[in-house]
Design a protein around this motif. Structure first.
Motif, PDB file in Angstrom:
ATOM      1  N   GLU A 124      47.558  39.273  -6.718  1.00  0.00           N
ATOM      2  CA  GLU A 124      48.058  40.457  -6.026  1.00  0.00           C
ATOM      3  C   GLU A 124      46.918  41.264  -5.419  1.00  0.00           C
ATOM      4  OE1 GLU A 124      50.379  44.532  -7.353  1.00  0.00           O
ATOM      5  OE2 GLU A 124      50.955  42.639  -8.316  1.00  0.00           O
ATOM      6  N   PHE A 125      45.824  41.380  -6.164  1.00  0.00           N
ATOM      7  CA  PHE A 125      44.664  42.114  -5.659  1.00  0.00           C
ATOM      8  C   PHE A 125      44.066  41.425  -4.445  1.00  0.00           C
ATOM      9  CE2 PHE A 125      40.010  42.630  -5.749  1.00  0.00           C
ATOM     10  CZ  PHE A 125      39.929  43.998  -5.536  1.00  0.00           C
ATOM     11  N   THR A 160      53.216  34.858  -8.380  1.00  0.00           N
ATOM     12  CA  THR A 160      53.255  35.615  -7.125  1.00  0.00           C
ATOM     13  C   THR A 160      54.226  36.770  -7.289  1.00  0.00           C
ATOM     14  OG1 THR A 160      52.815  33.582  -5.883  1.00  0.00           O
ATOM     15  CG2 THR A 160      53.639  35.488  -4.653  1.00  0.00           C
ATOM     16  N   SER A 161      53.706  37.962  -7.289  1.00  0.00           N
ATOM     17  CA  SER A 161      54.537  39.145  -7.453  1.00  0.00           C
ATOM     18  C   SER A 161      55.152  39.560  -6.123  1.00  0.00           C
ATOM     19  CB  SER A 161      53.705  40.295  -8.022  1.00  0.00           C
ATOM     20  OG  SER A 161      52.702  40.692  -7.103  1.00  0.00           O
ATOM     21  N   SER A 162      56.079  40.492  -6.192  1.00  0.00           N
ATOM     22  CA  SER A 162      56.700  41.008  -4.967  1.00  0.00           C
ATOM     23  C   SER A 162      55.674  41.700  -4.093  1.00  0.00           C
ATOM     24  CB  SER A 162      57.831  41.973  -5.333  1.00  0.00           C
ATOM     25  OG  SER A 162      58.856  41.312  -6.039  1.00  0.00           O
ATOM     26  N   ARG A 328      64.944  45.044  -7.338  1.00  0.00           N
ATOM     27  CA  ARG A 328      64.807  45.919  -6.168  1.00  0.00           C
ATOM     28  C   ARG A 328      63.526  45.610  -5.410  1.00  0.00           C
ATOM     29  NH1 ARG A 328      63.341  51.981  -7.273  1.00  0.00           N
ATOM     30  NH2 ARG A 328      61.388  50.864  -7.634  1.00  0.00           N
ATOM     31  N   ASP A 329      62.419  45.447  -6.154  1.00  0.00           N
ATOM     32  CA  ASP A 329      61.152  45.107  -5.493  1.00  0.00           C
ATOM     33  C   ASP A 329      61.247  43.758  -4.784  1.00  0.00           C
ATOM     34  OD1 ASP A 329      60.166  47.446  -6.511  1.00  0.00           O
ATOM     35  OD2 ASP A 329      59.101  46.506  -8.181  1.00  0.00           O
ATOM     36  N   LYS A 330      61.972  42.828  -5.384  1.00  0.00           N
ATOM     37  CA  LYS A 330      62.127  41.511  -4.759  1.00  0.00           C
ATOM     38  C   LYS A 330      62.881  41.626  -3.432  1.00  0.00           C
ATOM     39  CE  LYS A 330      63.924  36.844  -5.612  1.00  0.00           C
ATOM     40  NZ  LYS A 330      64.741  36.811  -4.399  1.00  0.00           N
ATOM     41  N   LEU A 331      63.947  42.424  -3.410  1.00  0.00           N
ATOM     42  CA  LEU A 331      64.685  42.597  -2.162  1.00  0.00           C
ATOM     43  C   LEU A 331      63.828  43.283  -1.107  1.00  0.00           C
ATOM     44  CD1 LEU A 331      68.264  43.634  -3.363  1.00  0.00           C
ATOM     45  CD2 LEU A 331      67.531  41.454  -2.426  1.00  0.00           C
ATOM     46  N   GLU A 332      63.038  44.291  -1.525  1.00  0.00           N
ATOM     47  CA  GLU A 332      62.156  44.946  -0.570  1.00  0.00           C
ATOM     48  C   GLU A 332      61.111  43.969  -0.050  1.00  0.00           C
ATOM     49  OE1 GLU A 332      62.447  47.904   0.714  1.00  0.00           O
ATOM     50  OE2 GLU A 332      64.261  48.291  -0.461  1.00  0.00           O
TER      51      GLU A 332
END
Length: 1565
Positions: A124-125, A160-162, A328-332
């Motif tokens: 992510e970083f 792999t994060s959102s 929610r983060d996934k949808l965004e």
């Protein structure tokens, strides 16, 4: 070495062994913007000198720089990368990212959860760094490097994060945009190569199937199948399914759905669980490190030690919250990636299509005679480029094609997961002869996951765009003449496996006989879908007839579609030379036209034999076949509504389970004067037609159904009328105080808007010239919802008059759920009940964050005449008022406030109107059968019917409106002769109007205390006497000029009719409905079926004309006239006094038990001791206990926070809770009797949490000097003996500083039918009930026969009392079971489990035990009746009777001596012995002394001299003297009775009597 990427040559000299691997190094050297860059990894020495020479026209200049390279083993990857990013060294950063992603981030799959989270954070970083530098790339290789790095970093979906997906998508988009803008001159292959990296990166970033969701859904289905014996499971699946059950079995834990949910989070939704533990471990009361280290051990501990409700409250609540945030983060992220993907594809397609078009133009120019050579082509740029290219990745495909519009035939193109074909003539031709760029994007899954119906898109998604010449602007293609054909890859694995069937037809039976068909129902859940039914015969050559019908089973004559299967190969000429497997499936697919499957519902496919080989030796012909069913659909993405739609697309016949063929017509992402005599009825024949009613039942059924609906609506409307009376009452606000003596009526009107209602907590401040009301909450304790269009009345009490009101501030806390957060406030009216002044505050705006200006706080000034007559205000107010009153049908469901025209009357008028319209319509319907019935004639009939119906309906409405109603029964019930504690009429003569002398504050305080002590409920607004209604203040509209006021005073009330006229209206209504309905039925029978059915259509036209056209137009014209011409304010001219009189007594309880005093300084210190003692606290009393709301450490909260503190169901240990809320009865302890309310702390079900919370309460001084009692209440249950135990431990703190403990334990049984004795208990209860009811009925009959003579006998009185108690015990036993059931059900409800009051059940069980004791006692006494047959027992009774006279005299003397010693004992020992502390206690002690129970030592200790004297005096007087006299009286009486009885013979000796009667029964006597 030479680099040719700059205008001037650059030479690099290696003097000494400075570099290693020079050959590779030279390939990495780059120059940009005057800078030369090369990797530091090629340096051989740690320290060296760089010397730069610059020469121009013979002049040379140089500079020297010493460089030192430090090599470290630092593991701070983030720090190193951040340092590179800060100097904007994109090349170095890309190489570092490549090294990290290639070495540090690569590894096996056996990574722990902690390692995976760490790797996820690093990825992510790094994607964030790439996003920051993506638009700062210096060459095409770096653009490609960014895209490649993103692809590498996001290659593992689990890590792999959102946030990584969002920043990665942005980085790819920026790099491709930079490539197009800065490096567009690069050659085609380089651009394509960089584009391929970008497509790979976007492929990794697109939404993937959530493995956890798939696993959880798979597990749920397996568990459902395991519970269903009809579904079998394989051994492997069984083992996987039972992993949860295995753990529960190993730990011997009870199965519960909350444990099952926790299992999913711990073992499946691990990310949500671990985030919840990290963020909320303190609130969840768990050890973070231990839980994260061993989640399975944590789960095992929870299922053993935790209660299921605590799991839901403390664990699942936060796990669900974190999962919601992750989703929610996934949808965004999905939205961000989709947007970035579109931008990157636009950049790539624009650049590559531009190069293709340039190449095509050059070839075209060269093809012209004499234009261009090969050398020219080399100078101008690349030539001979293919006009089509494809870039494919595992999850995404990009196809580009530059189409020549002049090329004949359809244009075709394909990519990884789909293809398209555009028919000839659809692609427009450009004016300059340029080509049309085509961009085809296919994705393996659905990239638009945020749509409301996105879950239904399971196939690949294809997006097709057409652009102008050279990748120009996009073309809009809509409504093409010929549809475009798209083939979208589907999921063949989702198609169910074939089901086997057998169809048998007996010999001699026609194959067209529908009873011999197999019927297959096919449910379709969505509209605009296709149905594909695959039929596979087991034997080649067999043919089947397939019939299709919606909702009903088809037969040979009634069906929607029919075909024969398998199809003939000639039906598919375009598939002859294609995949034979595809052709074979098409031949066996039944697909009815899609226009027949537009609606959802159940479709029936029936199969019959069409052709087969018949065995004449068999009695029947049987064929085997198998079927498969799938329901494909074609959807496209609508950017405006953000949903998938099916408009303009349909499923083609070429659809198979592998690919869906869509045919679409647009591009996007796919998915005169009339005199008519009336009709007549032939009464001589019409009655005979009732015999054939079943052939013409449409009108008859309609009339009967309407009457049935009318009766149901009448019952409903009557119920609503009763509720309206209560709803219109002015209910007091919950935060009114008993000391408030000035009152205002508030009328709050919510506007009529979509989502105008609110459940948020509304507060307000009313300001006047003399002060303001303070922060008040608009809540009466009952009506939690301010509904759209509602008009609610409240009584607001303040301590003193506010003067002339100036403005009001109103707001809410936005705490409602969902769409009920917002509130549309129309207006607020406040009436001073003392003066009659009415103030109007207009709002007509939203109090909402998402509406209007986003404000939830409004300041409303008092409205003046200009505000009230403004067109907007007049029109909106009058439309609302008139529609709810003048529109008859609408007013049934929205009855205007306090209208005497009830809902029942309104619905009756509606039905009368309806039936009268029916009969008048029938009178003229097709009266001239030879005349042509045009639409105009139908309209005339409808209009004439309406005009004839109007007079009857007008009379009904007038009678119902003008008749003076009786006083409502509900109001009469609560407005009886005034009593103490009830609401009374508030008039000028009452204290409330301010003219009467108000008693002093001290007098009111003493009366209030007296009422509380005596358990009296005093109404807050009660007046002492009933006052004449004319004395009430007259309503005055503040802000209306004086002349307007005078007009209103002179205005008279409209005339009314006597109440008995309403009965005339009901009779007229009855006959108008029944007679109209009856004659309508006769007309229908006269006409016949065809004409009667046709009449229904015309009738509906007339009906809707009346409802939808006539009344709304009338209302709108009237409102427009008032608003434009009259300009009369829309004011309610209702009597204020009537509003207050309609307050229902049910709201009296809101003023009971509001304790506002404290126990500080509740007594006075003697004036001589005030210098020493500064304060005094009295004993606990009902009137001075503290009932305020506090913060921890007994800090007083701000007024604004009080509402929030009382919001939770369990507000905590610092908020006072009344006995009503706690369902507690007053408790009598050792020193005092307590109300049953207090500051409550609910124990946790976990020892650690309880200890921690008790420690917090101790540190916050929850128990201080003001505490008078601590109650500890709990309930236990012993399943071994089926007993409940309710414990109450009390410690009372004296005002002097002492503490008195008390323990009370009540053991009771609630579950009666447990164990083997349950059946015996039921049998005994049934026998007891039968006997009790039998004897009770016999007693009632005897009482009815003998009347009052029955009660003259002692044994009759005893029997009657016993039977009454028996029946009462039966009723109490039934109620006990009901209460037990409710309590046990509440224990299973997590929202109610903590509030089950078993103390109340224990008290009820104790009362039930008392009643049973009375029954046993009375039954035992009644048994004594049998002793009258014994001679000696008779002597006992006569002895008492004989000594009665002497005993009366003796009792007087005994009582005198007894109370003398009682008073003496109280005076001597009350200060030293607790048993003599009061007169009652002294009497109890003396009575015990009489029976031989005493404490001589205590008496002697209390009074060394007088104590022994008192003791021996009591012995001599009572024991020796009085007891001897008593025994002498009894002995003398017994001797006399004995002498009298010696000469008498007892003929009724019990045994002799019983023996004699038995012989008579047996026939021996």
């Amino acid at each position: 070495m030479l680099k040719e990427s700059t205008a001037n040559p650059v030479k690099l000299y290696d003097n000494g062994d400075c570099f290693m691997n020079v050959e590779n190094m030279t390939k990495s050297v780059s120059t940009f913007d005057g800078r030369v860059s090369f990797p530091a990894e090629y340096f051989a020495a740690e320290e060296f000198v760089m010397k730069l020479y610059v020469s121009k026209e013979g002049r040379v200049n140089s500079t020297t720089q010493r460089v030192k390279i430090k090599l470290t083993n630092s593991t701070d990857i983030k720090g190193q990368l951040d340092a590179m990013s800060s100097i904007k060294d994109c090349g170095s950063l890309l190489r570092a990212v490549a090294v990290v992603s290639g070495e540090f981030l690569t590894g096996g799959n056996d990574t722990s959860d902690d390692q995976e989270e760490e790797l996820t954070e690093v990825r992510e970083f790094m994607t964030g760094l790439l996003d920051n530098l993506a638009d700062k790339t210096e060459n095409l290789d770096q653009c490609k490097g960014v895209a490649s790095a993103v692809a590498d970093l996001t290659s593992n979906p689990d890590q792999t994060s959102s946030s990584s997906r969002s920043s990665g998508g942005s980085a790819v988009n920026k790099s491709m945009t930079t490539m197009k803008e800065k490096f567009g001159n690069a050659n085609f292959d380089s651009v394509k190569d960089a584009s391929a990296s970008a497509v790979t990166g976007m492929s990794n970033l697109l939404p993937k199937e959530d493995k956890a969701e798939v696993e959880a859904e798979k597990r749920r289905k397996k568990r459902e199948a395991a519970q269903n014996p009809d579904h079998g499971l394989t051994e492997g699946n069984q083992e996987e399914t039972d992993s949860y059950d295995l753990i529960m079995k190993e730990e011997d834990a009870n199965l519960h759905r909350f444990f099952d949910d926790l299992y999913e989070y711990v073992f499946i939704f691990k990310k949500a669980f671990r985030r919840a533990v990290k963020n909320y471990y303190n609130i969840m009361w768990i050890n973070k490190e231990a839980t994260l280290a061993d989640a399975e051990q944590f789960f095992r501990k929870v299922i053993i030690e935790w209660e299921p409700f605590d799991v839901e409250r403390y664990l699942l609540k936060y796990c669900k919250h974190e999962k919601y945030l992750l989703d929610r983060d996934k949808l965004e992220a999905d939205k961000s990636v989709a947007s970035a993907s579109t931008g990157a594809v636009d950049s790539i397609s624009g650049l590559l299509l531009g190069k293709m078009e340039a190449s095509r133009r050059r070839r075209r120019r060269r093809s012209l005679p004499g234009n261009g050579t090969q050398a020219e082509a080399e100078v101008e740029g690349e030539d001979d480029l293919e006009q089509e290219c494809a870039i494919n990745a595992p999850g995404m495909g990009l196809g580009l094609k530059n189409i020549d519009p002049d090329q004949p035939g359809p244009a075709q193109m394909s990519s990884s997961f789909g293809s398209f074909e555009i028919p000839e003539g659809v692609i427009p031709k450009s004016s300059d002869g340029g080509g049309v760029g085509t961009t085809l994007v296919t994705t393996k899954g659905n990239p638009k996951t945020w749509g409301s119906n996105s879950n239904g898109i399971k196939s690949s998604v294809l997006s097709l765009d057409l652009t102008g010449s050279g990748g120009g602007s996009k073309m809009k293609v809509n409504n093409t003449k010929a549809p475009m054909r798209l083939m979208i890859q589907g999921k063949a694995e989702d198609v169910p496996e074939p089901s086997q069937w057998m169809l048998c037809v007996p010999r001699g039976v026609s194959p067209k006989d529908a009873t011999q068909w197999n019927n297959h129902p096919v449910p379709v859940t969505e509209n605009d879908t296709a149905l594909h039914f695959l039929l596979w015969p087991d034997r080649k050559g067999d043919k089947f007839n397939v019939y299709f019908k919606f909702k009903d089973r088809p037969n040979a004559t009634h069906y929607d579609f029919k075909t024969m299967m398998p199809h003939d190969p000639t039906d598919f000429p375009g598939y002859q030379n294609k995949d034979p497997e595809v052709l074979n499936q098409l031949l066996h697919t039944f697909y009815p036209p899609q226009n027949m499957t537009k609606l959802n519902g159940t479709y029936w496919v029936s199969i019959g034999i069409a052709k087969t080989d018949v065995d004449f030796g068999s009695s029947e012909t049987c064929l085997n076949y198998s079927t498969q069913t799938f329901v494909p659909s074609c959807k496209f993405w609508d950017d405006e509504t953000q949903t998938w739609k099916g408009d303009g697309c349909k499923v083609g016949n070429g659809t198979t389970k592998w690919n869906t063929e869509c045919l679409c017509t647009h591009l996007t992402s796919f998915g005169g004067d009339f005199a008519v005599p009336p009709n007549t009825i032939d009464f001589s024949n019409v009655w005979a037609k009732f015999a054939n009613l079943n052939e013409n039942a449409a009108v008859f059924s309609t009339v009967v159904a309407l009457i049935g609906v009318y009766i149901m609506l009448l019952i409903w409307s009557r119920y609503m009328d009763k509720r309206d009376i209560i709803k219109w009452g002015a209910t007091p606000l919950e935060d009114n105080l008993p000391s408030d003596n000035y009152h205002y009526q508030m009328t709050v009107q919510t506007g009529v808007r979509k989502n105008a209602s609110t459940t948020s907590k509304v507060s307000f401040i009313v300001s006047g010239e003399n002060g303001d009301s303070g922060v008040r909450r608009l809540y009466d304790g009952h009506r939690k919802v301010l509904e759209s269009g509602s008009i609610l009345n409240y009584i607001c009490s303040v301590e003193k008059p506010l003067g002339s009101l100036t403005f009001m501030r109103i707001w809410h806390d936005n705490s409602g759920r969902g769409k009920q957060k917002s509130w549309f406030l129309d207006q607020v009216q406040i009436t001073d009940l003392q003066t009659g002044d009415r103030y109007i505050f207009l709002c007509d705006r939203w109090l909402a964050l998402e509406e209007d200006d986003g404000m939830v706080d409004r300041i409303l000034p008092v409205a003046g005449l200009e505000d009230l007559v403004a067109f907007k205000q007049l029109f909106s107010a009058n439309v609302r008022k008139k529609l709810s009153n003048e529109h008859l049908w609408f007013s049934v469901f929205s009855r205007p406030t306090k209208s005497s025209f009830t809902r029942a009357q309104r619905i009756s008028c509606c039905m009368s109107l309806l039936f009268m319209t029916m009969i008048t319509n029938a009178m003229w319907f097709k009266s001239d059968d030879n005349a042509k019935q045009s639409q105009a004639l139908k309209f005339f009939v409808s209009f004439a019917s309406t005009m004839l119906v109007f007079p009857v309906n007008f009379i009904l409405i007038t009678f119902f409106k003008k008749c003076r109603p009786k006083q409502n029964a509900v109001i009469q019930k609560h407005q009886q002769q005034p009593k103490r504690g009830k609401w009374k009429n508030v008039t000028n003569g009452s204290q409330i109007w301010g003219d009467a002398v108000m008693p002093s504050r001290w007098k009111r305080f003493k009366d209030y205390i007296s009422d509380l002590i005596n358990f009296k409920q005093k109404a807050k607004y009660g007046a002492d006497d009933d006052i004449d209604e004319d004395d009430a203040p007259k309503t005055r509209i503040v802000g209306v000029p004086e002349d307007e006021k005078e007009k209103k005073k002179k205005k008279k009330k409209p005339g009314t009719l006597p109440h008995w006229c309403i009965y005339i209206a009901w009779v007229l209504c009855f006959f108008s409905i029944t007679s109209a309905g009856f004659f309508t039925i006769l007309y229908s029978l006269e006409w016949g079926k065809e004409k009667a059915n046709e009449w229904l259509t015309t009738f509906l036209l007339s009906f809707f004309q009346s409802v939808i056209v006539v009344q709304p137009i009338k209302v709108m014209f009237l409102v427009a006239f008032i608003a434009c011409i009259l300009k009369k304010p829309a004011l309610d001219e209702e009597d204020t006094n009537e509003d207050l009189n309609n307050v229902i007594a049910a709201h009296d309880e809101e003023f009971i038990g509001k304790d506002n005093g404290t126990i500080e300084d509740t007594c006075k210190v003697n004036k001589y001791m005030r210098e020493v003692i500064l304060h005094c606290r009295d004993e606990y009393g009902w009137s001075d206990d503290d009932a305020k709301i506090y913060l921890p450490r007994w800090q007083k909260p701000d007024k604004e926070n009080i509402t929030e503190l009382t919001k939770p169901k369990n507000p905590g240990p610092w908020v006072y809770q009344s006995s009503v809320k706690l369902a507690n009865a007053p408790y009598m302890a050792t020193m005092s009797t307590y109300k049953g309310g207090g500051y409550v702390y609910m124990f946790e079900r976990n020892v650690d949490r309880t200890k921690q919370k008790l420690s917090e309460l101790k540190n916050q001084i929850w128990m201080d000097a003001h505490t008078r009692a601590i109650f500890l209440e709990f309930t236990v249950y012993n399943p071994n003996i089926n007993l409940f135990g309710s414990m109450i431990m009390v410690i009372e703190f004296l005002h002097s500083g002492g503490a008195i403990p008390r323990l009370e334990c009540k053991v009771f049984r609630l579950l009666s039918y447990v164990g083997g004795l349950g059946v015996m208990v039921i049998i005994a209860e049934v026998i007891y009930t039968i006997f009790s009811l039998y004897f009770f009925i016999r007693c009632i009959k005897k009482l009815k026969k003998e009347k009052m003579k029955y009660f003259k006998g002692f044994w009759n009185k005893l029997e009657f009392a016993l039977l009454c108690f028996c029946v009462s015990v039966i009723a109490m036993y039934a109620l006990k079971h009901i209460l037990t059931t409710l309590a046990m059900n509440a224990l299973k409800d997590p929202d109610k489990a903590d509030y089950v009051n078993f103390q109340s059940l224990a008290l009820y069980d104790e009362l039930y035990g008392f009643m049973c004791g009375f029954v046993v006692f009375l039954a035992t006494v009644q048994f004594l009746k049998l002793l009258q047959f014994n001679k000696k027992m008779g002597m006992l009774g006569e002895t008492v009777q004989y000594a009665t006279k002497d005993l009366k005299v003796f009792s007087i003397a005994f009582l005198l001596y007894f109370w003398t010693f009682t008073a003496t004992g109280f005076l001597l020992f009350s200060n030293s012995m607790i048993s003599y502390s009061n007169v009652v206690g002294a009497a109890e002690s003396m009575f015990a002394f009489t029976l031989g129970s005493f404490d001589f030592v205590a008496m002697q200790s209390a009074q060394p001299t007088l104590g022994p004297i008192f003791f021996f005096a009591f012995i001599l007087v009572v024991y020796v003297g009085l007891m001897s006299i008593f025994l002498t009286i009894i002995a003398d009486a017994f001797s006399t009775v004995k002498e009298n009885m010696e000469g008498k013979q007892n003929d009724y000796e019990f045994l002799d009597y019983f023996t004699k009667r038995l012989k008579q029964v047996m026939g021996f006597a």
